[in-house]
Design an enzyme around this catalytic site. Sequence first.
Site, PDB file in Angstrom:
ATOM      1  N   LYS A  52       0.837  -1.213   0.000  1.00 34.63           N
ATOM      2  CA  LYS A  52       0.000   0.000   0.000  1.00 34.63           C
ATOM      3  C   LYS A  52       0.868   1.258   0.000  1.00 34.63           C
ATOM      4  O   LYS A  52       0.656   2.185  -0.781  1.00 34.63           O
ATOM      5  CB  LYS A  52      -0.939   0.002   1.218  1.00 34.63           C
ATOM      6  CG  LYS A  52      -2.085  -0.989   1.089  1.00 34.63           C
ATOM      7  CD  LYS A  52      -2.857  -1.179   2.397  1.00 34.63           C
ATOM      8  CE  LYS A  52      -3.930  -2.257   2.215  1.00 34.63           C
ATOM      9  NZ  LYS A  52      -4.651  -2.606   3.448  1.00 34.63           N
ATOM     10  N   GLN A  96      -4.795  -1.251   9.672  1.00 34.04           N
ATOM     11  CA  GLN A  96      -4.828  -2.563   9.025  1.00 34.04           C
ATOM     12  C   GLN A  96      -5.555  -3.581   9.909  1.00 34.04           C
ATOM     13  O   GLN A  96      -5.287  -3.675  11.111  1.00 34.04           O
ATOM     14  CB  GLN A  96      -3.386  -3.021   8.727  1.00 34.04           C
ATOM     15  CG  GLN A  96      -3.275  -4.328   7.991  1.00 34.04           C
ATOM     16  CD  GLN A  96      -3.749  -4.263   6.540  1.00 34.04           C
ATOM     17  OE1 GLN A  96      -3.839  -3.188   5.943  1.00 34.04           O
ATOM     18  NE2 GLN A  96      -4.063  -5.404   5.970  1.00 34.04           N
ATOM     19  N   ASP A 119     -10.678   3.838   4.083  1.00 29.11           N
ATOM     20  CA  ASP A 119     -11.185   2.456   4.013  1.00 29.11           C
ATOM     21  C   ASP A 119     -12.709   2.437   3.835  1.00 29.11           C
ATOM     22  O   ASP A 119     -13.269   1.426   3.424  1.00 29.11           O
ATOM     23  CB  ASP A 119     -10.874   1.731   5.336  1.00 29.11           C
ATOM     24  CG  ASP A 119      -9.755   0.719   5.227  1.00 29.11           C
ATOM     25  OD1 ASP A 119      -9.564   0.170   4.135  1.00 29.11           O
ATOM     26  OD2 ASP A 119      -9.099   0.466   6.256  1.00 29.11           O
TER      27      ASP A 119
END
Length: 297
Positions: A52, A96, A119
């Site tokens: 990422k 995460q 997200d």
Amino acid sequence: MARIIDGTEISRVMRAEMAQQVAALLAVGVTPGLSVVLVGNNPASQAYVASKTRACETLGMRGQTLNLPEDVSKDELFAVIDRLNADPAVHGILVQLPLPAHLPYKAVLEHIHPDKDVDGFHPQNAGLAFVGDPRAFVPCTPAGIMEMIRREGISTRGKHVVIVGRSLIVSKPLASLLMAPGPDATVTLTHRHTPDLASFTRQADILIVAVGKQNLITADMVKPGVVVIDVGQNRIPDESSPRGYRMVGDVDFTGVSEKAEAITPVPGGVGPMTITMLLANTIQAARQLHESRGAQR
Ligand code: GUN
């Protein structure tokens, strides 16, 4: 034999388009910045997080990883998120998942400022996405699947899309996106308690599988000409691989690709699209913040 829907190639095209959007922001003094918070040292999570932040840097964006120890307390984690929420150089924040069991992941996700929630897991963004508000951050995997379908010229209008799985991260937002005006699909959501799963999957014009179970979908469970999107990411032992494992999806690729019109491979299908959409959401966050600052003046 099915056409392969190549997520790596679609991502390459999209990232080239996005590099221009980043250049436009750089020209007005804004460097889109993503901060990823990684708790502990799960090797799969470390690999995801590294890809990422690397993807950010290749587009000229700022990508930062904050590594916290496995036993970090909730208050310490909240303090880190508070700092990122307040930092004007940070446009996107991603914690995460999965988190260690002692951390309440829902409370953690809700602690991220909704304007930086790239997200799209904060309830405010989930609600905005559900009502079709363009300010919403749409979770990266469903957003990536919608882009794949659109860019492959796969028509969804009036088509029966069957989704296997009911997760908050993939299936629920995807159902809402596909049934919305525009895509206009007829959507069926199935899950572990659905009896006779095959009787549903055989009706699918487009079958999307997001469960995390190798070989869940076999050739006898699909109709000829189906389009298959395989969201599964399963690590299976493989001594012939230098890493000792390889990735497979939820669909028996060999068997199902004999009957399907088109199918996403694992790896190289949905996975690269998810990271691409994370970059897109971070650019969107940077642009929205920049525009709101302009509007305040
Ligand atoms: N772990 C696996 N996929 C994801 C994702 O899309 N976002 C976050 N935050 N964690 C993940």
